[in-house]
Motif scaffolding. Structure first.
Motif, mmCIF file in Angstrom:
data_model
loop_
_atom_site.group_PDB
_atom_site.id
_atom_site.type_symbol
_atom_site.label_atom_id
_atom_site.label_comp_id
_atom_site.label_asym_id
_atom_site.label_seq_id
_atom_site.Cartn_x
_atom_site.Cartn_y
_atom_site.Cartn_z
ATOM 1 N N THR A 64 0.778 -1.246 0.029
ATOM 2 C CA THR A 64 -0.059 0.042 0.093
ATOM 3 C C THR A 64 0.723 1.015 0.046
ATOM 4 O OG1 THR A 64 -1.803 1.048 1.158
ATOM 5 C CG2 THR A 64 -0.131 0.118 2.642
ATOM 6 N N ARG A 65 0.353 2.320 -0.066
ATOM 7 C CA ARG A 65 0.764 3.634 -0.128
ATOM 8 C C ARG A 65 0.995 3.971 1.613
ATOM 9 N NH1 ARG A 65 0.798 7.107 -4.352
ATOM 10 N NH2 ARG A 65 -0.166 6.387 -6.240
ATOM 11 N N LYS A 66 1.724 4.820 1.848
ATOM 12 C CA LYS A 66 1.641 5.294 3.381
ATOM 13 C C LYS A 66 0.621 6.008 3.833
ATOM 14 C CE LYS A 66 6.610 4.952 4.642
ATOM 15 N NZ LYS A 66 7.771 5.582 4.979
ATOM 16 N N SER A 67 0.148 6.781 2.806
ATOM 17 C CA SER A 67 -1.016 7.803 3.162
ATOM 18 C C SER A 67 -2.369 7.025 3.178
ATOM 19 C CB SER A 67 -1.092 8.519 1.764
ATOM 20 O OG SER A 67 -1.406 7.922 0.543
ATOM 21 N N LYS A 68 -2.216 5.519 2.858
ATOM 22 C CA LYS A 68 -3.720 4.775 3.047
ATOM 23 C C LYS A 68 -3.383 3.923 4.392
ATOM 24 C CE LYS A 68 -5.029 5.489 -1.212
ATOM 25 N NZ LYS A 68 -6.588 5.705 -1.363
ATOM 26 N N LEU A 69 -2.452 4.180 5.180
ATOM 27 C CA LEU A 69 -2.123 3.212 6.364
ATOM 28 C C LEU A 69 -3.424 3.557 7.376
ATOM 29 C CD1 LEU A 69 1.645 3.236 6.731
ATOM 30 C CD2 LEU A 69 0.439 1.358 5.916
ATOM 31 N N ALA A 70 -3.641 4.531 7.871
ATOM 32 C CA ALA A 70 -4.702 4.879 8.805
ATOM 33 C C ALA A 70 -6.089 4.309 8.359
ATOM 34 C CB ALA A 70 -4.963 6.389 9.012
ATOM 35 N N ALA A 71 -6.388 4.602 7.155
ATOM 36 C CA ALA A 71 -7.811 3.912 6.622
ATOM 37 C C ALA A 71 -7.692 2.423 6.460
ATOM 38 C CB ALA A 71 -8.145 4.452 5.160
ATOM 39 N N LEU A 72 -6.564 1.872 6.082
ATOM 40 C CA LEU A 72 -6.208 0.331 6.102
ATOM 41 C C LEU A 72 -6.382 -0.136 7.627
ATOM 42 C CD1 LEU A 72 -5.882 -2.148 4.637
ATOM 43 C CD2 LEU A 72 -3.314 -1.510 4.566
ATOM 44 N N LYS A 98 9.354 -0.207 -12.045
ATOM 45 C CA LYS A 98 7.823 -0.728 -12.988
ATOM 46 C C LYS A 98 6.933 -1.298 -11.763
ATOM 47 C CE LYS A 98 9.228 -1.852 -17.520
ATOM 48 N NZ LYS A 98 8.973 -3.147 -18.658
ATOM 49 N N TYR A 99 7.377 -2.133 -10.872
ATOM 50 C CA TYR A 99 6.356 -2.627 -9.796
ATOM 51 C C TYR A 99 5.975 -1.477 -8.963
ATOM 52 C CZ TYR A 99 4.469 -5.335 -5.996
ATOM 53 O OH TYR A 99 3.468 -5.639 -5.246
ATOM 54 N N LEU A 100 6.678 -0.318 -8.592
ATOM 55 C CA LEU A 100 6.354 0.831 -7.802
ATOM 56 C C LEU A 100 5.150 1.649 -8.364
ATOM 57 C CD1 LEU A 100 9.473 1.768 -5.814
ATOM 58 C CD2 LEU A 100 7.724 0.443 -5.036
ATOM 59 N N ASP A 101 5.546 1.933 -9.920
ATOM 60 C CA ASP A 101 4.732 2.378 -10.864
ATOM 61 C C ASP A 101 3.316 1.728 -10.612
ATOM 62 O OD1 ASP A 101 6.618 4.364 -11.405
ATOM 63 O OD2 ASP A 101 7.058 3.592 -13.035
ATOM 64 N N TRP A 102 3.355 0.486 -10.948
ATOM 65 C CA TRP A 102 1.928 -0.351 -10.806
ATOM 66 C C TRP A 102 1.522 -0.213 -9.447
ATOM 67 C CZ3 TRP A 102 0.900 -4.252 -7.404
ATOM 68 C CH2 TRP A 102 -0.325 -4.889 -7.781
ATOM 69 N N LEU A 103 2.419 -0.371 -8.299
ATOM 70 C CA LEU A 103 1.568 0.049 -7.125
ATOM 71 C C LEU A 103 0.742 1.324 -6.928
ATOM 72 C CD1 LEU A 103 1.314 -1.050 -4.138
ATOM 73 C CD2 LEU A 103 3.506 -0.283 -3.752
ATOM 74 N N ALA A 104 1.791 2.320 -7.388
ATOM 75 C CA ALA A 104 1.058 3.595 -7.269
ATOM 76 C C ALA A 104 -0.384 3.801 -8.155
ATOM 77 C CB ALA A 104 2.161 4.755 -7.792
ATOM 78 N N ALA A 105 -0.348 3.221 -9.449
ATOM 79 C CA ALA A 105 -1.264 3.325 -10.374
ATOM 80 C C ALA A 105 -2.922 2.553 -9.563
ATOM 81 C CB ALA A 105 -1.031 2.583 -11.456
ATOM 82 N N ASN A 106 -2.397 1.551 -8.891
ATOM 83 C CA ASN A 106 -3.468 0.495 -8.296
ATOM 84 C C ASN A 106 -3.701 0.670 -6.889
ATOM 85 O OD1 ASN A 106 -4.289 -1.283 -10.898
ATOM 86 N ND2 ASN A 106 -1.929 -0.849 -10.802
ATOM 87 N N CYS A 107 -3.107 1.723 -6.210
ATOM 88 C CA CYS A 107 -3.594 2.012 -5.062
ATOM 89 C C CYS A 107 -3.627 3.562 -4.814
ATOM 90 C CB CYS A 107 -2.598 1.466 -3.997
ATOM 91 S SG CYS A 107 -2.872 1.616 -2.259
ATOM 92 N N ARG A 108 -4.893 4.052 -5.348
ATOM 93 C CA ARG A 108 -5.043 5.599 -5.567
ATOM 94 C C ARG A 108 -5.920 5.968 -4.184
ATOM 95 N NH1 ARG A 108 -8.173 4.937 -10.535
ATOM 96 N NH2 ARG A 108 -7.548 2.926 -10.805
#
Length: 108
Positions: A64-72, A98-108
């Motif tokens: 996940t993104r760090k910005s999503k941790l509280a909600a997660l 490439k993996y981090l770009d995919w992660l960013a695109a799929n965890c908005r």
């Protein structure tokens, strides 16, 4: 390699595969994670209420993104059957671009 400081890996244990799948699906549907790996048949040994316990569990590895941790964290705690669920956050330093770009695109 690319800096990955905006992302984290979260470890969560669940009592069984059904629960692990439910938690992963809920987090994916809420767009709080891009990926969940479920590792079944893990054996856990731990202290609980003053004595040593053991049992089979499933390990969820959530990306996940760090910005999503509280909600997660709120989602996992609300839906988890354990009294004291594991929710451990591991920060990332670098990763495959490439993996981090995919992660960013799929965890908005």
């Amino acid at each position: 390699m690319k800096p990955a400081s905006k992302f984290a890996v979260v470890l969560v244990t669940a009592p069984d595969l059904k629960t692990a799948r439910m938690l992963a699906k809920a987090a994916l549907q809420a767009r709080l994670i891009a990926c969940a790996n479920l590792i079944p048949k893990m054996e856990s040994h731990y202290w609980w209420h003053g004595k040593i316990e053991s049992g089979a569990e499933v390990l969820l590895i959530l990306k996940t993104r760090k910005s999503k941790l509280a909600a997660l964290g709120r989602l996992i705690l609300a839906k988890h059957p354990y009294d004291t669920p594991e929710f451990l956050v591991l920060p990332l330093s670098t990763g495959n671009k490439k993996y981090l770009d995919w992660l960013a695109a799929n965890c908005r």
